[in-house]
Design an enzyme around this catalytic site. Structure first.
Site, mmCIF file in Angstrom:
data_model
loop_
_atom_site.group_PDB
_atom_site.id
_atom_site.type_symbol
_atom_site.label_atom_id
_atom_site.label_comp_id
_atom_site.label_asym_id
_atom_site.label_seq_id
_atom_site.Cartn_x
_atom_site.Cartn_y
_atom_site.Cartn_z
ATOM 1 N N ASP A 1 2.577 -7.835 2.581
ATOM 2 C CA ASP A 1 1.465 -8.673 2.129
ATOM 3 C C ASP A 1 0.795 -8.059 0.903
ATOM 4 O O ASP A 1 0.357 -6.911 0.929
ATOM 5 C CB ASP A 1 0.436 -8.849 3.241
ATOM 6 N N ASP B 1 5.565 -2.311 1.184
ATOM 7 C CA ASP B 1 4.579 -3.126 1.864
ATOM 8 C C ASP B 1 5.005 -4.597 1.730
ATOM 9 O O ASP B 1 5.851 -4.933 0.901
ATOM 10 C CB ASP B 1 3.217 -2.891 1.203
ATOM 11 N N ASP C 1 0.338 -1.832 -2.864
ATOM 12 C CA ASP C 1 -0.713 -2.442 -3.684
ATOM 13 C C ASP C 1 -2.126 -2.037 -3.326
ATOM 14 O O ASP C 1 -3.009 -2.089 -4.176
ATOM 15 C CB ASP C 1 -0.625 -3.971 -3.592
#
Length: 331
Positions: A36, A34, A204
């Site tokens: 961001d 990922d 995240d």
């Protein structure tokens, strides 16, 4: 008229840390990450919207509309990007001042390059922005080693129009008509040299939940939603605070795999569901597989955040139905 923007080259402003070159592992390791909240602590789009667009309050309302299913991800995203009124260069200035890169990502990426570990970014953001950010924080040469699968964009010269160019013409930006059978005919399970690669995913948050069942090794940033979900559903994962933790674990996993398998056959840490990513392990196959991904779960994994479908009175989807718990595997 809006134009497709390719940001001009920028000088390298950051220097990669020194990394001692290590012999390449017999087992090919492929990383998907990922962007961001994982590589960078902030969301690139949010930085722009809050400072040059709809503002934080309106953005929070729009984010909630996605979560509740009131509006589709694509519809809301078009409003957010459409709210911007700033030339690309001016918009990038605020991102450069605001964004914080994981303190150990540069060293980790140099480790990947020196060990022939492909590193791929999967994002629902705009590719010109992500590429410019990586070029600036890593330097163009280092950035060139990272493949990005994301949406293109049309940005007018005066910044009055920002328009995502969606990869596919659907509510989620994917073509629902294409079948998984077609995709599987397009790619092979094994690498070209006959070995089966080890698939690593790094994430995240909620948008990364499908990775919990699609990777051989899953890294979840400590204390955030992805880790919470893995704990709740007894899904095997490795917590990390910075990319230095990930590097140490990958080195350990490489050594363990070499001892147990000699780099042949299936990896010592093997998840059959990771075949999705083994099928997209080449530069050519990644975009093709994204196009042909038909199921909601696979779309969720391939396109972080772009997985909400519009609600209908007859259908109620709960979190428990999205991802069955996968038994924790031994490290």
């Amino acid at each position: 008229m809006p134009i497709a923007l390719t940001p001009p080259p920028v000088p390298e402003v950051k220097i990669l840390g020194d990394v001692n070159a290590q012999p390449a592992s017999k087992r090919k390791i492929i990383c998907f990450s990922d962007f961001d909240g994982t590589i960078f602590m902030q969301d690139t789009g949010h930085v722009l919207f809050d400072n040059h667009g709809c503002g934080s309050k309106r953005r929070e309302v729009l984010d909630e509309q996605i979560k509740t299913g009131e509006r589709s991800f694509r519809d809301v995203s078009e409003e957010m990007w459409g709210s911007l009124n700033v030339p690309f260069e001016n918009g990038f200035e605020i991102m450069e001042k605001t964004l914080e890169i994981d303190p150990d990502f540069q060293k980790f990426h140099a480790f990947c390059v020196s060990n022939n570990i492909p590193f791929n970014v999967i994002s629902a953001g705009l590719k010109p922005i992500l590429r410019r950010v990586l070029d600036t924080f890593l330097g163009e040469e280092a950035s060139s080693h990272i493949d990005i699968v994301a949406n293109e964009a049309q940005i007018s010269a005066d910044g009055s129009e920002w328009k995502p160019i969606w990869r596919h013409d659907t509510e989620l930006g994917h073509d629902k008509a294409l079948s998984i059978t077609e995709a599987r005919k397009e790619a092979e399970l094994e690498c070209e040299d006959g070995t089966i690669p080890l698939i690593v995913f790094i994430g995240d948050g909620v948008s990364d939940l499908p990775a919990a069942r699609e990777a051989d090794v899953l890294f979840a940033r400590r204390g955030l939603r992805l880790e919470e979900y893995c704990i709740e559903h007894k899904i095997s994962y490795i917590a990390f605070d910075t990319f230095a933790d990930i590097q140490r674990e990958i080195e350990r996993i490489k050594e363990d795999d070499e001892k147990k398998t000699g780099g042949k056959g299936v990896p010592a840490r093997f998840n059959p569901r990771a075949n999705l990513w083994r099928r997209v392990s080449s530069k050519q196959a990644v975009p093709r597989y994204v196009v042909m991904s038909p199921t909601k779960e696979e779309k969720m994994f391939l396109w972080p955040e772009a997985f909400t479908e519009l609600k209908t009175p007859a259908i109620e989807i709960t979190e428990a139905t999205l991802i069955p718990a996968m038994s924790a595997s031994a490290a």
